[in-house]
Write a protein that holds these residues in place. Sequence first.
Motif, PDB file in Angstrom:
ATOM      1  N   PHE A   1      44.749  36.064  -4.136  1.00  0.00           N
ATOM      2  CA  PHE A   1      43.562  36.426  -3.359  1.00  0.00           C
ATOM      3  C   PHE A   1      43.944  37.183  -2.092  1.00  0.00           C
ATOM      4  CE2 PHE A   1      40.261  35.446  -0.181  1.00  0.00           C
ATOM      5  CZ  PHE A   1      39.170  35.999  -0.825  1.00  0.00           C
ATOM      6  N   VAL A   2      45.003  36.738  -1.429  1.00  0.00           N
ATOM      7  CA  VAL A   2      45.458  37.425  -0.217  1.00  0.00           C
ATOM      8  C   VAL A   2      45.920  38.841  -0.553  1.00  0.00           C
ATOM      9  CG1 VAL A   2      47.206  37.416   1.595  1.00  0.00           C
ATOM     10  CG2 VAL A   2      46.062  35.295   0.975  1.00  0.00           C
ATOM     11  N   TRP A   3      46.720  38.987  -1.598  1.00  0.00           N
ATOM     12  CA  TRP A   3      47.176  40.309  -2.002  1.00  0.00           C
ATOM     13  C   TRP A   3      46.005  41.186  -2.426  1.00  0.00           C
ATOM     14  CZ3 TRP A   3      51.608  43.105  -1.989  1.00  0.00           C
ATOM     15  CH2 TRP A   3      52.776  42.451  -1.598  1.00  0.00           C
ATOM     16  N   LEU A   4      45.040  40.606  -3.122  1.00  0.00           N
ATOM     17  CA  LEU A   4      43.855  41.350  -3.548  1.00  0.00           C
ATOM     18  C   LEU A   4      43.094  41.908  -2.346  1.00  0.00           C
ATOM     19  CD1 LEU A   4      41.388  40.162  -6.292  1.00  0.00           C
ATOM     20  CD2 LEU A   4      40.503  40.821  -4.077  1.00  0.00           C
ATOM     21  N   CYS A   5      42.934  41.090  -1.326  1.00  0.00           N
ATOM     22  CA  CYS A   5      42.199  41.521  -0.128  1.00  0.00           C
ATOM     23  C   CYS A   5      42.912  42.668   0.585  1.00  0.00           C
ATOM     24  CB  CYS A   5      42.008  40.340   0.821  1.00  0.00           C
ATOM     25  SG  CYS A   5      40.864  39.087   0.223  1.00  0.00           S
ATOM     26  N   PHE A   6      44.218  42.544   0.755  1.00  0.00           N
ATOM     27  CA  PHE A   6      44.954  43.585   1.479  1.00  0.00           C
ATOM     28  C   PHE A   6      45.015  44.890   0.692  1.00  0.00           C
ATOM     29  CE2 PHE A   6      46.841  40.073   4.041  1.00  0.00           C
ATOM     30  CZ  PHE A   6      46.504  40.581   5.283  1.00  0.00           C
ATOM     31  N   LEU A   7      45.213  44.805  -0.626  1.00  0.00           N
ATOM     32  CA  LEU A   7      45.228  46.020  -1.436  1.00  0.00           C
ATOM     33  C   LEU A   7      43.843  46.668  -1.468  1.00  0.00           C
ATOM     34  CD1 LEU A   7      47.457  44.929  -4.466  1.00  0.00           C
ATOM     35  CD2 LEU A   7      48.082  46.419  -2.556  1.00  0.00           C
ATOM     36  N   GLY A   8      42.808  45.840  -1.539  1.00  0.00           N
ATOM     37  CA  GLY A   8      41.450  46.378  -1.491  1.00  0.00           C
ATOM     38  C   GLY A   8      41.143  47.052  -0.171  1.00  0.00           C
ATOM     39  N   ALA A   9      41.718  46.541   0.922  1.00  0.00           N
ATOM     40  CA  ALA A   9      41.510  47.165   2.229  1.00  0.00           C
ATOM     41  C   ALA A   9      42.124  48.553   2.286  1.00  0.00           C
ATOM     42  CB  ALA A   9      42.106  46.281   3.323  1.00  0.00           C
ATOM     43  N   VAL A  10      43.228  48.762   1.568  1.00  0.00           N
ATOM     44  CA  VAL A  10      43.856  50.093   1.526  1.00  0.00           C
ATOM     45  C   VAL A  10      42.927  51.084   0.823  1.00  0.00           C
ATOM     46  CG1 VAL A  10      45.786  51.429   0.630  1.00  0.00           C
ATOM     47  CG2 VAL A  10      46.182  49.161   1.582  1.00  0.00           C
ATOM     48  N   VAL A  11      42.375  50.679  -0.327  1.00  0.00           N
ATOM     49  CA  VAL A  11      41.467  51.553  -1.060  1.00  0.00           C
ATOM     50  C   VAL A  11      40.208  51.822  -0.248  1.00  0.00           C
ATOM     51  CG1 VAL A  11      40.122  51.826  -3.177  1.00  0.00           C
ATOM     52  CG2 VAL A  11      42.354  50.722  -3.256  1.00  0.00           C
ATOM     53  N   ALA A  12      39.690  50.796   0.438  1.00  0.00           N
ATOM     54  CA  ALA A  12      38.502  50.980   1.273  1.00  0.00           C
ATOM     55  C   ALA A  12      38.777  51.942   2.415  1.00  0.00           C
ATOM     56  CB  ALA A  12      38.041  49.625   1.815  1.00  0.00           C
ATOM     57  N   LEU A  13      39.986  51.898   2.966  1.00  0.00           N
ATOM     58  CA  LEU A  13      40.353  52.835   4.028  1.00  0.00           C
ATOM     59  C   LEU A  13      40.379  54.260   3.487  1.00  0.00           C
ATOM     60  CD1 LEU A  13      41.334  53.292   6.949  1.00  0.00           C
ATOM     61  CD2 LEU A  13      43.662  52.920   6.122  1.00  0.00           C
ATOM     62  N   ARG A  14      40.886  54.426   2.293  1.00  0.00           N
ATOM     63  CA  ARG A  14      40.928  55.755   1.673  1.00  0.00           C
ATOM     64  C   ARG A  14      39.519  56.306   1.448  1.00  0.00           C
ATOM     65  NH1 ARG A  14      40.053  59.865  -0.460  1.00  0.00           N
ATOM     66  NH2 ARG A  14      41.286  61.038  -1.993  1.00  0.00           N
ATOM     67  N   ASP A  15      38.581  55.435   1.049  1.00  0.00           N
ATOM     68  CA  ASP A  15      37.221  55.870   0.738  1.00  0.00           C
ATOM     69  C   ASP A  15      36.297  55.840   1.951  1.00  0.00           C
ATOM     70  OD1 ASP A  15      37.941  56.237  -1.897  1.00  0.00           O
ATOM     71  OD2 ASP A  15      37.375  54.211  -2.492  1.00  0.00           O
ATOM     72  N   GLY A  16      36.792  55.408   3.110  1.00  0.00           N
ATOM     73  CA  GLY A  16      35.930  55.297   4.286  1.00  0.00           C
ATOM     74  C   GLY A  16      34.854  54.254   4.123  1.00  0.00           C
ATOM     75  N   ALA A  17      35.176  53.170   3.435  1.00  0.00           N
ATOM     76  CA  ALA A  17      34.177  52.155   3.102  1.00  0.00           C
ATOM     77  C   ALA A  17      34.197  50.953   4.045  1.00  0.00           C
ATOM     78  CB  ALA A  17      34.380  51.664   1.668  1.00  0.00           C
ATOM     79  N   HIS A  18      35.057  50.958   5.053  1.00  0.00           N
ATOM     80  CA  HIS A  18      35.063  49.849   6.004  1.00  0.00           C
ATOM     81  C   HIS A  18      33.816  49.913   6.882  1.00  0.00           C
ATOM     82  CE1 HIS A  18      38.937  48.006   5.235  1.00  0.00           C
ATOM     83  NE2 HIS A  18      39.488  49.208   5.155  1.00  0.00           N
ATOM     84  N   LEU A  19      33.292  48.745   7.183  1.00  0.00           N
ATOM     85  CA  LEU A  19      32.067  48.671   7.982  1.00  0.00           C
ATOM     86  C   LEU A  19      32.382  48.856   9.452  1.00  0.00           C
ATOM     87  CD1 LEU A  19      30.225  45.689   6.266  1.00  0.00           C
ATOM     88  CD2 LEU A  19      30.007  48.130   5.805  1.00  0.00           C
TER      89      LEU A  19
END
Length: 204
Positions: free
Chosen positions: A53-71
């Motif tokens: 779960f921790v790895w999933l969250c951090f890897l997902g944050a990288v993809v969200a940063l690429r897509d500009g999806a962070h709130l």
Amino acid sequence: MIDATITRFCRAIDLLIAAALAIMVVLVFGNVVLRYALNSGIAVSEELSRWLFVWLCFLGAVVALRDGAHLGTDMLVSRLSATGKKVCLVIGQLLMLYLTWLFLDGSWQQMRLNLDMEAPVTGTPVAVFYASGVVFSVLAGLLLVLQLVRVLTGRISESELVMVRESEEQAELEALQAELARDDAATGPAQPHAASGQPQGKHS
């Protein structure tokens, strides 16, 4: 070339996230079934699921940063001129790079300190847990540097100058639109279609 490579890399990360989520579901659900049905269980279920779960969250944050999806809050920035948006974006990127460096430094120290520590169930070095922060910091730092270079060299559109969104639904919609645009660019222009549904031919 670089954008295409980053896109393929982010898709690979998406596959890793999907695999991690599938493993978590199997471990947690299987553990529940075994406990109630056979009075048994999967010993590594809780520990491994937590780490995934921790790895999933951090890897997902990288993809969200690429897509500009962070709130974030775009109430002010969205009302600025193009120059004002660029200035705010550069300042924001520099601040995020500094925070990413702090996160990398802390995660690296924790990883080194826990190299000889073993998890109580799996026996895996606890450093693997903290390595997720190191991987995130390195990948996020590279993305931030590339984005900063694009801004400073003027290779960024005005629609990309606001990299945070007020609502999660809007962020998901724009991330989906960006993915569809990348898919269209990768597959080439669409074939033209007839304006009407009537078959072409001679008309009287």
